[in-house]
Design a protein around this motif. Sequence first.
Motif, PDB file in Angstrom:
ATOM      1  N   GLY A  56      -2.264   8.440  -2.492  1.00 11.09           N
ATOM      2  CA  GLY A  56      -3.441   9.263  -1.983  1.00 11.09           C
ATOM      3  C   GLY A  56      -3.820   8.764  -1.357  1.00 11.09           C
ATOM      4  N   ARG A  57      -5.010   7.417  -0.912  1.00 13.55           N
ATOM      5  CA  ARG A  57      -5.187   6.820  -0.078  1.00 13.55           C
ATOM      6  C   ARG A  57      -4.804   6.573   0.353  1.00 13.55           C
ATOM      7  N   ALA A  58      -3.334   6.508   1.540  1.00  9.93           N
ATOM      8  CA  ALA A  58      -3.019   7.377   2.834  1.00  9.93           C
ATOM      9  C   ALA A  58      -3.724   7.822   2.714  1.00  9.93           C
ATOM     10  N   VAL A  59      -3.484   9.657   2.149  1.00 10.00           N
ATOM     11  CA  VAL A  59      -3.447  11.427   2.454  1.00 10.00           C
ATOM     12  C   VAL A  59      -5.463  10.954   2.762  1.00 10.00           C
ATOM     13  N   ASN A  60      -6.295  10.608   2.036  1.00 10.60           N
ATOM     14  CA  ASN A  60      -7.356  10.589   2.260  1.00 10.60           C
ATOM     15  C   ASN A  60      -7.719  10.457   2.969  1.00 10.60           C
ATOM     16  N   ASN A  61      -7.554   8.811   3.159  1.00  9.70           N
ATOM     17  CA  ASN A  61      -8.193   8.371   5.064  1.00  9.70           C
ATOM     18  C   ASN A  61      -7.157   8.578   6.067  1.00  9.70           C
ATOM     19  N   ALA A  62      -6.484   9.998   6.164  1.00  7.76           N
ATOM     20  CA  ALA A  62      -5.459  10.404   7.204  1.00  7.76           C
ATOM     21  C   ALA A  62      -6.157  10.681   8.096  1.00  7.76           C
ATOM     22  N   CYS A  79       7.306  13.188  -1.262  1.00 11.71           N
ATOM     23  CA  CYS A  79       6.968  13.907   0.068  1.00 11.71           C
ATOM     24  C   CYS A  79       6.358  15.454  -0.083  1.00 11.71           C
ATOM     25  N   GLN A  80       6.622  15.831  -1.271  1.00  8.45           N
ATOM     26  CA  GLN A  80       6.008  16.800  -1.700  1.00  8.45           C
ATOM     27  C   GLN A  80       4.777  17.152  -2.187  1.00  8.45           C
ATOM     28  N   SER A  81       4.405  16.282  -2.814  1.00 11.47           N
ATOM     29  CA  SER A  81       2.285  15.499  -3.120  1.00 11.47           C
ATOM     30  C   SER A  81       2.523  14.904  -2.319  1.00 11.47           C
ATOM     31  N   GLU A  82       2.893  14.675  -1.307  1.00 11.52           N
ATOM     32  CA  GLU A  82       1.537  13.774   0.370  1.00 11.52           C
ATOM     33  C   GLU A  82       1.663  15.438   0.347  1.00 11.52           C
ATOM     34  N   ALA A  83       2.835  16.247   0.404  1.00 15.58           N
ATOM     35  CA  ALA A  83       1.807  17.732   1.720  1.00 15.58           C
ATOM     36  C   ALA A  83       1.366  18.415   1.118  1.00 15.58           C
ATOM     37  N   ASN A  84       1.606  18.689   0.034  1.00 16.20           N
ATOM     38  CA  ASN A  84       0.238  19.027  -0.707  1.00 16.20           C
ATOM     39  C   ASN A  84      -0.845  18.502  -0.842  1.00 16.20           C
ATOM     40  N   TYR A  85      -1.178  16.854  -1.461  1.00 17.93           N
ATOM     41  CA  TYR A  85      -2.360  16.801  -0.992  1.00 17.93           C
ATOM     42  C   TYR A  85      -3.162  16.491   0.485  1.00 17.93           C
ATOM     43  N   ALA A  86      -1.716  16.692   0.866  1.00 14.19           N
ATOM     44  CA  ALA A  86      -2.683  16.950   2.626  1.00 14.19           C
ATOM     45  C   ALA A  86      -3.568  18.126   3.544  1.00 14.19           C
ATOM     46  N   LYS A  87      -2.495  19.441   2.797  1.00 15.18           N
ATOM     47  CA  LYS A  87      -2.900  20.635   2.918  1.00 15.18           C
ATOM     48  C   LYS A  87      -4.403  20.974   1.721  1.00 15.18           C
ATOM     49  N   ASP A  88      -4.017  20.141   0.663  1.00 11.90           N
ATOM     50  CA  ASP A  88      -5.589  20.660   0.348  1.00 11.90           C
ATOM     51  C   ASP A  88      -6.925  20.092   0.410  1.00 11.90           C
TER      52      ASP A  88
END
Length: 124
Positions: A56-62, A79-88
């Motif tokens: 989550g932190r990695a996506v937040n700060n990307a 991977c799906q969690s990362e992708a969904n969170y990035a899209k959200d």
Amino acid sequence: MASPNTSSPSKHIMISYNWSDSKELAHKINDRLSDAGYQVWIDKEQMKGDMYEMMGRAVNNAHVVLMFTSSNYERSANCQSEANYAKDLKKKIIPIRVQKGYEPNPKIGMMTAGFLYYDFSKGS
């Protein structure tokens, strides 16, 4: 994205990939980007501890997420969690195809519809 070494220290390029089919390419791209001076977040050692907090932190700060898409990526819950969170979070996503003959499932297809993608499935 800002030129190398001028972006905010908290902003980075995140590499989201599946270990089973993209590890070598993801690490090679990480090395090239890092050598060029970009900050990159990649799970090199397979995460330990609270994996979801780290992801989550990695996506937040990307600033941007490189999404290494494949059938294995689609089947991976992480991977799906990362992708969904990035899209959200409306992060910039750059899809990278890593599997020969791969066509994204409808979910990944919808996430990346209209995006230019890079095709590394041919080893280029």
